[in-house]
Write a protein that holds these residues in place. Structure first.
Motif, mmCIF file in Angstrom:
data_model
loop_
_atom_site.group_PDB
_atom_site.id
_atom_site.type_symbol
_atom_site.label_atom_id
_atom_site.label_comp_id
_atom_site.label_asym_id
_atom_site.label_seq_id
_atom_site.Cartn_x
_atom_site.Cartn_y
_atom_site.Cartn_z
ATOM 1 N N GLU A 94 0.956 -1.190 0.359
ATOM 2 C CA GLU A 94 -0.101 -0.003 0.005
ATOM 3 C C GLU A 94 0.893 1.171 -0.066
ATOM 4 O O GLU A 94 1.915 1.289 0.355
ATOM 5 N N ASP A 98 -2.267 6.417 2.120
ATOM 6 C CA ASP A 98 -3.012 5.924 1.552
ATOM 7 C C ASP A 98 -4.560 6.556 1.647
ATOM 8 O O ASP A 98 -5.078 6.483 2.644
ATOM 9 N N PRO A 99 -5.140 6.944 0.345
ATOM 10 C CA PRO A 99 -6.424 7.656 0.556
ATOM 11 C C PRO A 99 -7.407 6.626 0.584
ATOM 12 O O PRO A 99 -8.590 7.006 0.776
ATOM 13 N N SER A 100 -7.229 5.222 0.476
ATOM 14 C CA SER A 100 -8.191 4.369 0.236
ATOM 15 C C SER A 100 -8.264 3.404 1.572
ATOM 16 O O SER A 100 -7.274 2.725 1.911
ATOM 17 N N ALA A 102 -9.514 0.386 1.516
ATOM 18 C CA ALA A 102 -9.796 -0.857 0.696
ATOM 19 C C ALA A 102 -8.379 -1.609 0.490
ATOM 20 O O ALA A 102 -7.089 -0.812 0.192
ATOM 21 N N SER A 104 -5.201 -2.688 -1.825
ATOM 22 C CA SER A 104 -4.830 -2.181 -3.159
ATOM 23 C C SER A 104 -4.888 -3.400 -4.189
ATOM 24 O O SER A 104 -5.050 -4.615 -3.836
#
Length: 287
Positions: A94, A98-100, A102, A104
């Protein structure tokens, strides 16, 4: 009566103490990692573990790996119910920022739980057990004037050249990359997603048209300290699998194919590459 009272009081104290002791020693749900072969991802990326519960990924935490392969953390506190119901463990790469929430696309290691442990491997990236590779030394981008200075991953044994690499299709989080390693110098021959087409770059090749396959001629724009045209005699050729995006100029740990060029180099004919899967990262996860 007083003796009976004190006896009952002491019994109650002992029972309470035992109950408190039980509460103190109750176990905390932990996920423990015992992994080998992971490498330092630099400052831009990190590893993150996930357990799969009812087909849903649940993060178990992030960690880094130093230059010696030592994990920054090997034990993680996880919700007891989730941990007990987990069927699979997945390790991803990742971005550090990390903008998410979930996972990667760069899913690296995976394993199914059997009882309280899971043996994990890089099988989620691809099955390389049947991978093969052929290459030849030639410099088609200068009309083969310096054939010992170029490598092309193609098969010329038939009437027409065809792809020299047989490799599984990768998910979006990965790409292939070719490498030449000679006298402690490492040069990329280019990234590619399919061995059936050209790679993504040709920084060192000549001005003539290149074959539609991965490869590179080391003829122009030599990096500092090198002299081109090159000579690949005795060099090691490597096909690696790289995380995408990739912030490292060096080969990643996944290297399914490699071969050492003869010295002196033999040009214009095919040579077979060797599978080298034993170096792939692996390990166990326990709960």
């Amino acid at each position: 009566m007083k003796k009976n009272f004190f006896t009952i009081l002491m019994l109650g104290f002992l029972i309470t103490s035992c109950n408190n002791d039980d509460e103190v020693v109750s176990s905390t749900p932990e996920l423990k990692l015992n992994l080998e072969g992971l490498e330092d991802l630099g400052s831009d990326f990190k590893y993150e573990g996930w357990i799969i519960v009812n087909d849903n990924p649940i993060s178990t935490g992030v960690f880094t790996v130093d230059a010696n392969g030592t994990l920054s953390q090997t034990s993680f506190i996880v919700n007891q119910t989730d941990l007990a119901n987990a069927t699979k463990f997945v390790l991803t790469i990742e971005p550090t920022v990390d903008p998410s929430p979930a996972p990667s696309d760069t899913k690296y290691l995976v394993g199914d739980f059997s009882g309280n442990s899971a043996s994990i491997s890089a099988g989620i990236v691809g099955d390389f057990s049947e991978s093969t590779g052929k290459y030849l030394l030639a410099t088609p981008t200068n009309n083969n004037m310096n054939p010992e200075a170029g490598v092309w991953f193609m098969d010329i044994s038939g009437a027409n050249p065809v792809a020299g690499l047989s490799l599984p299709t990768l998910d979006e989080g990965w790409k292939y990359e070719g490498w030449v390693v000679s006298n402690d110098v490492v040069l990329s021959t280019g990234k590619f997603t399919s061995p059936e087409g050209s790679d993504e770059a040709a920084p060192y090749s000549g001005t003539m048209m290149a074959p539609p396959f991965p490869g590179e001629d080391f003829l122009m724009n030599a990096p500092e300290g090198l002299t081109f045209p090159g000579n690949l005699s005795g060099a090691t050729l490597v096909i690696s699998v790289e995380p995408h995006p990739d912030n490292s100029p060096m080969p990643f740990a996944l290297k399914p194919l490699s071969h050492t060029v003869a010295s002196p180099a033999v040009t214009g004919t095919n040579f077979d590459m060797m599978r080298s899967l034993s170096s792939f990262p692996s390990g166990t996860v326990t709960r």
